[in-house]
Write an enzyme that holds these catalytic residues in place. Structure first.
Site, PDB file in Angstrom:
ATOM      1  CG  ASP A 160     -32.203   4.326  20.222  1.00 24.78           C
ATOM      2  OD1 ASP A 160     -31.355   4.420  21.129  1.00 24.78           O
ATOM      3  OD2 ASP A 160     -33.403   4.640  20.367  1.00 24.78           O
ATOM      4  CB  SER A 161     -26.372   5.356  20.993  1.00 23.83           C
ATOM      5  OG  SER A 161     -25.934   4.010  20.938  1.00 23.83           O
TER       6      SER A 161
ATOM      7  CG  ASP B  11     -31.953   0.505  21.973  1.00 26.45           C
ATOM      8  OD1 ASP B  11     -32.274  -0.125  22.996  1.00 26.45           O
ATOM      9  OD2 ASP B  11     -31.157   1.466  21.978  1.00 26.45           O
TER      10      ASP B  11
ATOM     11  CE  LYS C 247     -31.238  -0.230  25.728  1.00 28.23           C
ATOM     12  NZ  LYS C 247     -31.695   1.141  25.421  1.00 28.23           N
TER      13      LYS C 247
ATOM     14  CD  GLU D  78     -35.125   5.181  25.011  1.00 25.20           C
ATOM     15  OE1 GLU D  78     -35.733   6.272  25.098  1.00 25.20           O
ATOM     16  OE2 GLU D  78     -34.021   5.053  24.466  1.00 25.20           O
TER      17      GLU D  78
ATOM     18  CD  GLU E 190     -29.009   7.254  29.149  1.00 29.40           C
ATOM     19  OE1 GLU E 190     -29.620   6.390  28.486  1.00 29.40           O
ATOM     20  OE2 GLU E 190     -28.349   8.176  28.623  1.00 29.40           O
TER      21      GLU E 190
END
Ligand code: KIV
Length: 264
Positions: free
Chosen positions: A45-46, A84, A112, A114, A181
């Site tokens: 999602d960057s 993501d 993925k 978070e 991260e």
């Protein structure tokens, strides 16, 4: 390269061979990264920051993620595709299931998410429904407003213990992979030794099972002109993008990247 699966990644961890992961958001980059030997392509999602120009990943929608996953799938040649789940698309079990299904049907092999051990039930439910899950811990950009900025996580002993416990709980819940991260290298190394699933690092030192970077960062492309400490510009000294990506793959495999100057 034969198709990369979870079995391949587990074998790489067992054999001590580093896993190479890199973001891609379109077919051309996905194809080029496969040619260079990237094993896991992350549709991160960057993309909200590097493609869309937002100042965080929060505005990214599940439609954006599904669209870019479809693009990557068309260019993929055997890498494992991880996508993501974007901000607030897995807040409930129902949302996690429905939105993961969209990404898997768009071409992802794994999703993925978070967070920490509170995601255990979601992980178990997704896996039971045929959806492998990677959990991203440490600096989790979707919660930047709770964390108070993009800061290294797990420096204090209590925080480090909690992070290790979260990783073990998520493995027990069925997670297939972890991304760490911006955590101190010694903590990332301890977590990597303590779990049986592959651990991929970004700003987490050289002792994780693999590395991931945002492709724009490693090509030296930045909207702000600033790069995080953990990034290396692999375009330096290379004639073209393909060579830079190949240099990244070789440096990760040879454990030359990350070096001490990229660590916390
Ligand atoms: O969104 C992304 O690109 C990521 C990587 C930074 C790991 O999550």
């Amino acid at each position: 390269m034969p198709d990369v699966t979870l079995t391949t990644l587990n074998k790489l961890k067992r054999n001590g061979e580093k896993i190479v992961c890199l973001t891609a958001y379109d077919a051309t980059f996905a194809h080029m990264e496969c040619q260079a030997g990237v094993e896991v392509i992350l549709i991160g999602d960057s993309l909200g920051m590097v493609l869309q120009g937002h100042d965080s990943t929060l505005p990214v929608t599940i439609d954006d993620m599904a669209y870019h996953t479809q693009c990557v799938k068309r260019g993929n040649q055997g890498a494992l595709i991880m996508a993501d789940l974007s901000f607030m698309t897995y807040a409930t079990l129902e949302q996690a299931l429905a939105n993961s299904a969209r990404l898997m049907q768009a071409g992802a092999h794994m999703v993925k998410i978070e967070g920490g051990s509170w995601l255990a039930e979601s992980v178990t439910t997704l896996v039971r429904n045929g959806i492998p899950v990677c959990v991203h811990l440490g600096l989790t950009p979707q919660t930047v407003n709770v964390l108070g900025g993009y800061k290294v996580q797990g420096r204090e002993e209590a925080q480090a213990k909690a992070l290790l416990a979260d990783c073990k709980a998520l493995e027990a819940a069925g997670a297939s992979m972890l991304v760490l991260e911006c955590v101190p290298s010694s903590l990332a190394a301890e977590i990597t030794r303590s779990v049986g699933i592959p651990v991929i690092g970004i700003g987490a030192g050289s002792e994780t099972d693999g590395q991931v970077l945002v492709v724009h960062d490693m090509l030296g492309l930045s909207l702000s002109g600033r790069m995080p400490r953990f990034v290396k510009n692999f375009m330096t000294g290379q004639p073209d993008i393909q060579s830079a990506v190949r240099a990244y793959v070789e440096a990760v495999k040879a454990v030359e990247f990350p070096a001490a100057e990229h660590e916390f």
